[in-house]
Design an enzyme around this catalytic site. Structure first.
Site, PDB file in Angstrom:
ATOM      1  N   GLY A 111      32.320  17.542  61.897  1.00 14.98           N
ATOM      2  CA  GLY A 111      33.452  18.443  61.741  1.00 14.98           C
ATOM      3  C   GLY A 111      34.732  17.790  62.231  1.00 14.98           C
ATOM      4  O   GLY A 111      34.723  16.646  62.708  1.00 14.98           O
ATOM      5  N   GLY A 161      48.815  15.052  61.271  1.00 10.94           N
ATOM      6  CA  GLY A 161      47.391  15.082  60.946  1.00 10.94           C
ATOM      7  C   GLY A 161      47.067  14.965  59.471  1.00 10.94           C
ATOM      8  O   GLY A 161      46.010  15.422  59.032  1.00 10.94           O
ATOM      9  N   GLU A 162      47.953  14.351  58.686  1.00 15.57           N
ATOM     10  CA  GLU A 162      47.682  14.272  57.247  1.00 15.57           C
ATOM     11  C   GLU A 162      46.437  13.445  56.942  1.00 15.57           C
ATOM     12  O   GLU A 162      45.696  13.748  56.010  1.00 15.57           O
ATOM     13  CB  GLU A 162      48.888  13.695  56.488  1.00 15.57           C
ATOM     14  CG  GLU A 162      48.643  13.651  54.986  1.00 15.57           C
ATOM     15  CD  GLU A 162      49.899  13.422  54.161  1.00 15.57           C
ATOM     16  OE1 GLU A 162      49.750  13.043  52.986  1.00 15.57           O
ATOM     17  OE2 GLU A 162      51.003  13.628  54.689  1.00 15.57           O
ATOM     18  N   GLU A 202      54.048  10.649  65.222  1.00 13.53           N
ATOM     19  CA  GLU A 202      52.614  10.582  64.924  1.00 13.53           C
ATOM     20  C   GLU A 202      52.251   9.238  64.303  1.00 13.53           C
ATOM     21  O   GLU A 202      51.250   8.615  64.650  1.00 13.53           O
ATOM     22  CB  GLU A 202      52.219  11.711  63.964  1.00 13.53           C
ATOM     23  CG  GLU A 202      50.743  11.671  63.582  1.00 13.53           C
ATOM     24  CD  GLU A 202      50.447  12.473  62.337  1.00 13.53           C
ATOM     25  OE1 GLU A 202      49.292  12.900  62.192  1.00 13.53           O
ATOM     26  OE2 GLU A 202      51.345  12.654  61.504  1.00 13.53           O
ATOM     27  N   ARG A 247      50.330   4.862  65.800  1.00 14.00           N
ATOM     28  CA  ARG A 247      49.219   4.110  65.217  1.00 14.00           C
ATOM     29  C   ARG A 247      49.577   2.642  65.151  1.00 14.00           C
ATOM     30  O   ARG A 247      50.641   2.272  64.680  1.00 14.00           O
ATOM     31  CB  ARG A 247      48.902   4.618  63.811  1.00 14.00           C
ATOM     32  CG  ARG A 247      48.481   6.085  63.814  1.00 14.00           C
ATOM     33  CD  ARG A 247      47.855   6.453  62.491  1.00 14.00           C
ATOM     34  NE  ARG A 247      46.702   5.612  62.243  1.00 14.00           N
ATOM     35  CZ  ARG A 247      46.408   5.134  61.031  1.00 14.00           C
ATOM     36  NH1 ARG A 247      47.179   5.385  60.022  1.00 14.00           N
ATOM     37  NH2 ARG A 247      45.333   4.371  60.870  1.00 14.00           N
TER      38      ARG A 247
END
Length: 310
Positions: free
Chosen positions: A69, A89-90, A123, A127
């Site tokens: 999940g 959160g794409e 966001e 990364r």
């Protein structure tokens, strides 16, 4: 992040900005309750700085989501007609669709357009494999849309001022070279190394050389310096010999370089000449002006002190 309504700077919300490659569970503050949202009601953010998504990485995350999940909720805002838009959160959303999920855990917030753009950029910047050109375009768009300086953007996205300046400089590259950076063929370090080359064809040649031969950044620095320092013809070589500065002038120029943190050139013609101070954008120019203003204030202060009556 500065000026974010509703306490977005907390540890729980910061976790939402880390759109990790793995499907990793994070602790989110109880201040932000999680809801299960139907995936058919969720729209992607058209202002998302990241334009490309690695399919292999997405499939890996989808496999994890199918088994365990979604362990990290995405961040949404409400839009018209009961729909939602992704703010952070794409990748998790795309992987969830691949995994066949009908609903996804999410946190719903009310945010201003500027906060939305800042969070989307943050966001992605968290990364390590972020496309450097997309990061530069996102920073430039944030500055242009809201009239922010490089210093202000650096504070909002949690990066240093030099990082912002160096990232924006990549947008000076020719389109062909920017495409190499976007696709990962050319590293940002190599791209910044060849930026001083003012000949477009030669710059592209160096970029291709870096990609095809696997030349290190350090070696490319040497190649570029040799190119920049090589006399173009005999007349140029003779001119350069004439322009060699005496030691005291070299010291003067080096002092100015350290003071203004930029390139400084002294052109002499007998007892006359010119001082050329480089700047790369309006922020750089404002910074240099501020330094000169401070020096003027100091000079005036010293004059006033020296002229005081005994």
């Amino acid at each position: 992040m500065a000026n974010v309504k509703g306490g977005l700077g907390g540890r729980g919300m910061n976790a939402l900005f880390r759109d990790n490659t793995e499907n990793v569970k994070v602790d989110v503050s109880e201040e932000f309750p999680t809801q299960e949202i139907d995936v058919t009601l969720i729209d992607r953010n058209p202002g998302q700085p990241r334009k490309t998504f690695d399919e292999e990485s997405l499939q890996s995350m989808a496999n994890s989501i199918a088994m365990y999940g979604v362990l990290q909720p995405i961040l949404l805002i409400k839009t018209d007609e009961g729909r939602y838009q992704i703010i952070a959160g794409e990748r998790r959303f795309r992987a969830s669709l691949k995994a066949g999920l009908k609903a996804i855990p999410a946190i719903i917030k009310e945010l201003t357009p500027q906060q939305i753009q800042e969070i989307s950029l943050i966001e992605n910047l968290h990364r390590e494999n972020l496309n450097a050109i997309e990061a530069a375009e996102g920073i430039r768009e944030l500055m242009e849309n809201y009239g922010l300086t490089q210093e202000e953007v650096a504070g909002r996205i949690g990066k240093s001022r030099p990082y912002v300046t160096n990232t924006l400089r990549l947008l000076q590259l020719p389109e062909e070279v920017m495409e190499m950076v976007k696709t990962g063929k050319l590293s940002p370090g190599h791209a910044r190394t060849i930026l001083p080359v003012d000949n477009k064809e030669k710059l592209i040649e160096f970029a291709k050389l870096s990609c095809e031969e696997g030349i290190s950044v350090r070696d490319m620095e040497r190649i570029v310096q040799n190119y920049l320092n090589a006399p173009k013809n005999t007349a140029t070589a003779q001119k350069r010999k004439k322009e060699v500065l005496p030691l005291e002038f070299k010291t003067f120029v080096n002092d100015m370089k350290r003071l203004f943190s930029t390139k400084v050139v002294l052109k002499r013609n007998g007892d006359k000449g010119r001082i050329i101070i480089d700047y790369f954008n309006n922020d750089d120019l404002e910074r240099i002006h501020a330094i000169m203003h401070l020096l003027q204030i100091q000079a005036n202060g010293n004059n006033n002190y020296n002229n005081k009556p005994e």
